[in-house]
Design an enzyme around this catalytic site. Structure first.
Site, PDB file in Angstrom:
ATOM      1  CG  ASP B  48      91.543  50.112 -43.240  1.00  0.00           C
ATOM      2  OD1 ASP B  48      91.034  48.982 -43.116  1.00  0.00           O
ATOM      3  OD2 ASP B  48      91.217  51.100 -42.551  1.00  0.00           O
ATOM      4  CG  HIS B  49      98.100  52.022 -46.839  1.00  0.00           C
ATOM      5  ND1 HIS B  49      99.453  51.828 -46.917  1.00  0.00           N
ATOM      6  CD2 HIS B  49      97.783  52.769 -47.921  1.00  0.00           C
ATOM      7  CE1 HIS B  49      99.942  52.445 -47.993  1.00  0.00           C
ATOM      8  NE2 HIS B  49      98.953  53.012 -48.610  1.00  0.00           N
TER       9      HIS B  49
END
Lengths: 131, 182
Positions: B48-49
């Site tokens: 997600d990052h």
């Protein structure tokens, strides 16, 4: 080692700029550490550590910021104000701080206003330039 | 996920502490320590990052330093103090960290007093400087105007011992608190 007040002020200013992430023009002699410069309790320790390094001194925390120790003693504090005994203790503990205004109304919440940049400069001055 | 590593729970139940470094490779009691953290795409947050561009969040680099420096500070007092991250004095990052990177986390004690300690540190990937992180830790029993904390040392549980498996402490013993009753 003797130092002029200007030199001491400059170094204290650097210490506070680094410890509190403030601009150097905010660090005036009259600025209060908590009210004006936003210091919190852990910052006082940080400031002590940095002063020790900057001036190659041992700085006992209760010597520089002695009021913390007074606040929990019922003999010294009553109804949120320092008692006469408390005031006397404070005078003894902070010879480098000007108490004239504070003693008119010794509200403990105002104790924070006593921690000014000037009080630190006075303290260091007394240490590096003993009378 | 926070940046504090010492977020203890009350009560005697055994707890799994979140350990974010892999092991210590150097340890000089009271002075400096070096830990290693290997970054892997198996860490779910990297997906997600960011999607398609996985990089280690900077706050987790601070966490890695907080654990490395925090254990160094704790060991200096034989793990008797409850050591809590109190202040991030400096955190500067020079490059992205990607899956597959091996980080070397170097922490040094600058000052240690009864109430607190200050550390400075660097994170390196091979020879390249990735971050500079300076921290302050509070020994909370000596601080905070007489507030009372739980008797047991919820910061340092026996789990940290495995991180120190490769290092030999010359100047002091690693004292591991007895496991809490489950």
């Amino acid at each position: 080692m003797t130092m002029s007040r200007d030199e001491i002020f400059q170094r204290v200013q650097e210490v506070l700029v680094d410890a509190l992430s403030v601009d150097d023009d905010e660090v005036t002699a009259e600025a209060t550490l908590m009210g004006d410069l936003g210091a919190e309790s852990i910052d006082f320790l940080d400031i002590v550590f940095r002063l020790e390094k900057a001036f190659a001194l041992k700085v006992p925390r209760e010597e520089l910021f002695p009021a913390e120790g007074l606040l929990n003693d019922p003999d010294l504090v009553s109804n949120g104000k320092l008692t006469e005994k408390g005031l006397n203790e404070l005078r003894e503990k902070v010879p480098h701080t000007d108490l004239t205004e504070f003693q008119q109304n010794p509200d403990i919440n105002k104790l924070a206003d006593l921690f000014t940049v000037n009080a630190i400069v006075n303290y260091i001055d007394g240490k590096v330039n003993p009378a | 996920m926070g940046i504090r590593f010492a977020c203890g729970r009350r009560g005697g139940e055994s707890e799994m502490r979140w350990i974010w470094i892999d092991k210590f490779v150097e340890f000089e009691s009271g002075r400096r320590a070096v830990a290693v953290k290997n970054v892997t795409l198996a860490e779910e947050h990297l997906h997600d990052h960011f999607p398609g561009f996985p990089i280690m969040p900077e706050c987790l680099m601070i966490e890695a330093m907080a654990q490395t420096a925090g254990i160094l500070v704790g060991q200096a007092k034989d793990f008797q103090e409850k050591v809590i991250l109190a202040k991030i004095n400096k955190a500067v990052f020079y490059d992205f960290v990607r899956p597959g990177d091996s980080l070397r986390i170097e922490a040094q004690i600058q000052t240690i007093a009864p109430e607190a300690a200050g550390t400075s540190g660097k994170i390196l990937r091979a020879e390249q400087l990735i971050a500079e992180i300076d921290l302050m830790f509070s020994h909370i029993d000596q601080n905070l105007a007489g507030k009372k904390f739980p008797e047991e040392n919820f910061v340092f549980t026996g789990m940290f011992a495995s991180l120190l498996r490769d290092v030999v402490l010359k100047e002091a013993q690693v004292v591991t608190p007895a496991p809490e009753p489950s």
